[in-house]
Scaffold this motif. Structure first.
Motif, PDB file in Angstrom:
ATOM      1  N   PHE A   1      75.726  -8.887  41.931  1.00  0.00           N
ATOM      2  CA  PHE A   1      77.072  -9.386  42.212  1.00  0.00           C
ATOM      3  C   PHE A   1      77.480 -10.419  41.167  1.00  0.00           C
ATOM      4  O   PHE A   1      78.600 -10.390  40.654  1.00  0.00           O
ATOM      5  CB  PHE A   1      77.145  -9.986  43.625  1.00  0.00           C
ATOM      6  N   SER A   2      76.555 -11.297  40.841  1.00  0.00           N
ATOM      7  CA  SER A   2      76.821 -12.313  39.823  1.00  0.00           C
ATOM      8  C   SER A   2      77.105 -11.675  38.463  1.00  0.00           C
ATOM      9  O   SER A   2      77.959 -12.156  37.711  1.00  0.00           O
ATOM     10  CB  SER A   2      75.622 -13.257  39.726  1.00  0.00           C
ATOM     11  N   LEU A   3      76.412 -10.591  38.159  1.00  0.00           N
ATOM     12  CA  LEU A   3      76.628  -9.879  36.900  1.00  0.00           C
ATOM     13  C   LEU A   3      78.040  -9.295  36.845  1.00  0.00           C
ATOM     14  O   LEU A   3      78.719  -9.387  35.825  1.00  0.00           O
ATOM     15  CB  LEU A   3      75.581  -8.773  36.746  1.00  0.00           C
ATOM     16  N   PHE A   4      78.495  -8.708  37.938  1.00  0.00           N
ATOM     17  CA  PHE A   4      79.862  -8.171  37.998  1.00  0.00           C
ATOM     18  C   PHE A   4      80.893  -9.289  37.998  1.00  0.00           C
ATOM     19  O   PHE A   4      81.901  -9.209  37.311  1.00  0.00           O
ATOM     20  CB  PHE A   4      80.057  -7.323  39.271  1.00  0.00           C
TER      21      PHE A   4
ATOM     22  N   VAL B   1      84.653  -4.900  36.621  1.00  0.00           N
ATOM     23  CA  VAL B   1      83.869  -3.658  36.737  1.00  0.00           C
ATOM     24  C   VAL B   1      83.929  -2.888  35.418  1.00  0.00           C
ATOM     25  O   VAL B   1      82.900  -2.468  34.882  1.00  0.00           O
ATOM     26  CB  VAL B   1      84.362  -2.783  37.909  1.00  0.00           C
ATOM     27  N   ARG B   2      85.124  -2.751  34.863  1.00  0.00           N
ATOM     28  CA  ARG B   2      85.278  -2.027  33.592  1.00  0.00           C
ATOM     29  C   ARG B   2      84.505  -2.704  32.464  1.00  0.00           C
ATOM     30  O   ARG B   2      83.797  -2.051  31.703  1.00  0.00           O
ATOM     31  CB  ARG B   2      86.763  -1.941  33.209  1.00  0.00           C
ATOM     32  N   ASP B   3      84.611  -4.028  32.375  1.00  0.00           N
ATOM     33  CA  ASP B   3      83.933  -4.758  31.299  1.00  0.00           C
ATOM     34  C   ASP B   3      82.412  -4.628  31.395  1.00  0.00           C
ATOM     35  O   ASP B   3      81.736  -4.480  30.382  1.00  0.00           O
ATOM     36  CB  ASP B   3      84.336  -6.235  31.303  1.00  0.00           C
ATOM     37  N   LEU B   4      81.871  -4.675  32.612  1.00  0.00           N
ATOM     38  CA  LEU B   4      80.428  -4.524  32.768  1.00  0.00           C
ATOM     39  C   LEU B   4      79.994  -3.111  32.384  1.00  0.00           C
ATOM     40  O   LEU B   4      78.992  -2.933  31.683  1.00  0.00           O
ATOM     41  CB  LEU B   4      79.983  -4.851  34.195  1.00  0.00           C
TER      42      LEU B   4
ATOM     43  N   ASN C   1      84.041   7.629  29.902  1.00  0.00           N
ATOM     44  CA  ASN C   1      85.198   6.749  29.845  1.00  0.00           C
ATOM     45  C   ASN C   1      84.985   5.624  30.860  1.00  0.00           C
ATOM     46  O   ASN C   1      85.126   5.850  32.068  1.00  0.00           O
ATOM     47  CB  ASN C   1      86.474   7.532  30.167  1.00  0.00           C
ATOM     48  N   PRO C   2      84.630   4.430  30.380  1.00  0.00           N
ATOM     49  CA  PRO C   2      84.341   3.333  31.308  1.00  0.00           C
ATOM     50  C   PRO C   2      85.502   2.999  32.241  1.00  0.00           C
ATOM     51  O   PRO C   2      85.273   2.629  33.389  1.00  0.00           O
ATOM     52  CB  PRO C   2      84.029   2.144  30.395  1.00  0.00           C
ATOM     53  N   GLN C   3      86.723   3.158  31.773  1.00  0.00           N
ATOM     54  CA  GLN C   3      87.865   2.846  32.635  1.00  0.00           C
ATOM     55  C   GLN C   3      87.939   3.806  33.818  1.00  0.00           C
ATOM     56  O   GLN C   3      88.136   3.388  34.953  1.00  0.00           O
ATOM     57  CB  GLN C   3      89.180   2.899  31.839  1.00  0.00           C
ATOM     58  N   THR C   4      87.738   5.088  33.558  1.00  0.00           N
ATOM     59  CA  THR C   4      87.770   6.081  34.634  1.00  0.00           C
ATOM     60  C   THR C   4      86.639   5.851  35.619  1.00  0.00           C
ATOM     61  O   THR C   4      86.844   5.817  36.837  1.00  0.00           O
ATOM     62  CB  THR C   4      87.673   7.511  34.045  1.00  0.00           C
ATOM     63  N   VAL C   5      85.439   5.659  35.094  1.00  0.00           N
ATOM     64  CA  VAL C   5      84.281   5.414  35.957  1.00  0.00           C
ATOM     65  C   VAL C   5      84.467   4.107  36.719  1.00  0.00           C
ATOM     66  O   VAL C   5      84.175   4.026  37.923  1.00  0.00           O
ATOM     67  CB  VAL C   5      82.973   5.400  35.132  1.00  0.00           C
ATOM     68  N   ALA C   6      84.977   3.079  36.043  1.00  0.00           N
ATOM     69  CA  ALA C   6      85.203   1.780  36.694  1.00  0.00           C
ATOM     70  C   ALA C   6      86.196   1.924  37.844  1.00  0.00           C
ATOM     71  O   ALA C   6      85.981   1.362  38.927  1.00  0.00           O
ATOM     72  CB  ALA C   6      85.695   0.751  35.681  1.00  0.00           C
TER      73      ALA C   6
END
Length: 182
Positions: free
Chosen positions: A102-105, A118-121, A137-142
Motif C-alpha cells: 500500500f505504501s508503495l502505491f 497506480v499507473r506510475d507504479l 500499456n500501463p495506462q490500460t492495465v492501471a
C-alpha cells in the motif's frame, strides 16, 4: 517528519521478524556493502541495488521502494529502516506485505491511492524489465486494476479496499518483490 528513529536493538528486530543470527548478519553485510560502510543508504546507493539486478531502467521503481523504506522522511535509509523494509517484503504475514505494498502505491502518503499512482507504479515496474510500451500499456492495465480495487467507485482506493483487493488478487503483492528472472 523529524529525525531518525532510535535504532531498534538486534534482539528486538530478530524477535519481531523471527530472524536468526545468520539472517541478521547477512542483512547487515548487504547493508554495509551497499552503503559503503556508512550508517545510511542514500537514494543513489539504493538505486544501485536495483540497477544491478534488472535489465531495464530501475530508477523509478528503486525511488518508490526507497520512499517506502525511508519511514521518517529523512532522505536516507538507516539499517533499522532497511531491515524492517526487507523483512516486511519477505514476511509470512500477509498484513506486513499489504502495508508495504500500500505504501508503495500511495506515493504521496495521502492514505489513499489514485489512478495516477497506480499507473506510475506499473510504469516503474515495467521499466525494471525494459518492457516496451507496445507489449503492455500501463495506462490500460492501471485503469483495469484501479477499477477492480475501487469498490465504491469514488476514484480513490482506501487501505480497506486495497486489502480486500489483495485477498482477491494476491498477485498484487508480487509488485513488492519483482523477480529479475521474469
Amino acid at each position: 517528519m523529524g529525525g531518525k528513529p532510535s535504532t531498534i536493538p538486534k534482539k528486538e528486530l530478530q524477535d519481531r521478524f523471527h530472524l536468526t543470527n545468520q539472517q541478521y548478519d547477512d542483512l547487515k553485510q548487504i547493508f554495509k556493502e551497499n552503503s559503503k560502510g556508512k550508517s545510511e543508504l542514500s537514494k543513489k546507493e539504493f538505486r544501485r541495488v536495483y540497477s544491478g539486478r534488472f535489465p531495464g531502467n530501475a530508477t523509478k521503481f528503486a525511488d518508490k521502494m526507497f520512499d517506502c523504506f525511508d519511514t521518517d522522511g529523512s532522505g536516507t535509509v538507516d539499517f533499522t529502516e532497511f531491515v524492517i523494509g526487507i523483512c516486511m517484503m519477505d514476511s509470512d504475514k500477509v498484513e506486513d506485505k499489504i502495508n508495504i505494498a500500500f505504501s508503495l502505491f500511495d506515493s504521496d502518503k495521502s492514505g489513499s491511492i489514485d489512478r495516477v499512482e497506480v499507473r506510475d507504479l506499473l510504469r516503474a515496474y515495467n521499466d525494471l524489465f525494459g518492457t516496451s510500451a507496445n507489449e503492455i500499456n500501463p495506462q490500460t492495465v492501471a485503469n483495469q486494476l484501479f477499477d477492480a480495487m475501487d469498490r465504491n467507485n469514488d476514484d480513490s482506493i482506501s487501505k480497506e479496499e486495497f486489502t480486500s483487493a489483495v485477498h482477491k488478487i494476491p498477485e498484487l503483492l508480487n509488485l513488492i518483490r519483482p523477480d529479475p528472472g521474469d
